[in-house]
Design a protein around this motif. Sequence first.
Motif, PDB file in Angstrom:
ATOM      1  N   GLN A  35       0.767  -1.308   0.271  1.00 40.48           N
ATOM      2  CA  GLN A  35       0.092  -0.074   0.060  1.00 40.48           C
ATOM      3  C   GLN A  35       0.730   0.963   0.042  1.00 40.48           C
ATOM      4  O   GLN A  35       1.771   1.390   0.701  1.00 40.48           O
ATOM      5  N   ARG A  38      -1.171   6.836   2.488  1.00 35.81           N
ATOM      6  CA  ARG A  38      -2.867   7.398   2.651  1.00 35.81           C
ATOM      7  C   ARG A  38      -2.796   8.594   3.201  1.00 35.81           C
ATOM      8  O   ARG A  38      -2.110   9.168   4.077  1.00 35.81           O
ATOM      9  N   PHE A  67      -7.372   3.956  -3.199  1.00 33.77           N
ATOM     10  CA  PHE A  67      -6.219   4.247  -3.828  1.00 33.77           C
ATOM     11  C   PHE A  67      -6.320   4.541  -5.387  1.00 33.77           C
ATOM     12  O   PHE A  67      -7.202   3.874  -5.787  1.00 33.77           O
ATOM     13  N   ASN A  88      -3.952   8.052  -2.317  1.00 34.40           N
ATOM     14  CA  ASN A  88      -5.414   8.839  -2.677  1.00 34.40           C
ATOM     15  C   ASN A  88      -5.407  10.301  -2.288  1.00 34.40           C
ATOM     16  O   ASN A  88      -6.231  10.976  -1.975  1.00 34.40           O
TER      17      ASN A  88
END
Length: 128
Positions: A35, A38, A67, A88
């Motif tokens: 990932q 964020r 995302f 994001n």
Amino acid sequence: MAVAASALKAQQSRMRVIAENIANAQSTADAPGGQPYRRQVPVFQAREMDGMTGVTLAQVRPDQSEFKKDYDPTHPAADAQGYVLRPNVDTLVEAMDMREAQRAYEANLNVIETARTMESRTLDLIKR
């Protein structure tokens, strides 16, 4: 003046969070399929102080929106299907948030300056 000062501190914290978001807008994961960064969102809370209500930064929480996904099988962070997850973070939204925070900061500075001027003039009237 204390309420405006608490708002200055809160907006300053907000600008730090926004700057972090912008700085990490292109950060991808370190490992394939991992990932990316964020987006962080500041959360404010009312705070009682000396019989008045000010504001404080209560927490910074992660934005749970999806995302962005790009097809780039050559990227080191690409998953088995060749997709790379991107943060994001929308830099345009962050820029608008930064401008709003700056304007709120300036407005609270004006409140403090006006209060100081009024206090000074009141003292001048009392001296006469």
